[in-house]
Design a protein around this motif. Sequence first.
Motif, PDB file in Angstrom:
ATOM      1  N   SER A  68       0.848  -1.181   0.000  1.00 32.98           N
ATOM      2  CA  SER A  68       0.000   0.000   0.000  1.00 32.98           C
ATOM      3  C   SER A  68       0.890   1.238   0.000  1.00 32.98           C
ATOM      4  N   HIS A 128     -11.733  -0.532  -5.029  1.00 30.01           N
ATOM      5  CA  HIS A 128     -12.012  -0.363  -6.449  1.00 30.01           C
ATOM      6  C   HIS A 128     -13.508  -0.414  -6.755  1.00 30.01           C
ATOM      7  N   ARG A 164      -7.885   5.747  -2.488  1.00 30.73           N
ATOM      8  CA  ARG A 164      -8.189   4.406  -2.968  1.00 30.73           C
ATOM      9  C   ARG A 164      -7.156   3.419  -2.451  1.00 30.73           C
ATOM     10  N   PRO A 195      -5.083   0.205  -3.219  1.00 30.13           N
ATOM     11  CA  PRO A 195      -4.719  -0.501  -4.451  1.00 30.13           C
ATOM     12  C   PRO A 195      -4.791  -2.011  -4.294  1.00 30.13           C
ATOM     13  N   GLN A 196      -5.082  -2.695  -5.415  1.00 30.63           N
ATOM     14  CA  GLN A 196      -5.093  -4.151  -5.416  1.00 30.63           C
ATOM     15  C   GLN A 196      -3.732  -4.708  -5.816  1.00 30.63           C
ATOM     16  N   ASP A 237      -1.636  -0.471  -9.790  1.00 33.42           N
ATOM     17  CA  ASP A 237      -2.684   0.449  -9.344  1.00 33.42           C
ATOM     18  C   ASP A 237      -2.103   1.495  -8.401  1.00 33.42           C
ATOM     19  N   LEU A 238      -1.231   1.042  -7.497  1.00 36.72           N
ATOM     20  CA  LEU A 238      -0.630   1.962  -6.539  1.00 36.72           C
ATOM     21  C   LEU A 238       0.198   3.020  -7.258  1.00 36.72           C
ATOM     22  N   ASP A 241      -2.031   5.561  -8.841  1.00 34.59           N
ATOM     23  CA  ASP A 241      -2.576   6.473  -7.839  1.00 34.59           C
ATOM     24  C   ASP A 241      -1.545   7.517  -7.418  1.00 34.59           C
TER      25      ASP A 241
END
Length: 219
Positions: A55, A81, A135, A137-138, A142-143, A146
């Motif tokens: 994260s 998400h 958010r 992240p998965q 994604d992180l 972001d």
Amino acid sequence: MDFTFYKRLASALASQFGKNCEVVVHDLTAGDHEKTIVAIENGHVSHRHIGDGPSRIVLEALQQKDQSKLQDESGYLLKTHDGRILKSSTVYIRDENDNVCGIFAINYDITELLMAEKAIDSLLNHKNEPKIPERIPQNVNDLLDDLIEQSVAVAGKPVALMTKDDKIKAIQFLNTHGAFLVTRSGDKVSKYFGISKYTLYSYIDAKSENGKETQENGF
């Protein structure tokens, strides 16, 4: 570092507070910055599993040279998400030398409570404007997305309108928040900001506002 106690604690808390309570244990000593989760209960809350991670807070902990600056956080909001809102708390796990070696995180899904809040507005506190949740992240891609989005917000203008100083500000934000610990992040960031890898290195090394230089990271 033996995380057995924290894994047991995670299981106990998840059992106590039910299926909406996700509890995560991150190991920051394993060496793989992209697979930090060693225990997770009720992972359906954020759709993560053992071996996933990290994260934003994990990356910041890995990036931080002065471990004393890392402070536990509680009661902040995250967003999944699929739009669910989580109330989260983070506790840094430290070794005998007071160095951070892990993270213990609790993410409680309060989406249904927020829906109920609208129905019983008079019973709940509305004095403060709600903070837009970050958010969760998965995965690391994604992180990184972001973090890039946040860096643009820090610069205050879209990339097409950024000056050199704006891009330096955005890229140093990414460096400070550990973005370049993600594999091949340098390629993605360079392409996003329309600069070469050489320029990216020079922006990371550029003087920050306080006169100190940021440290260069591997890509």
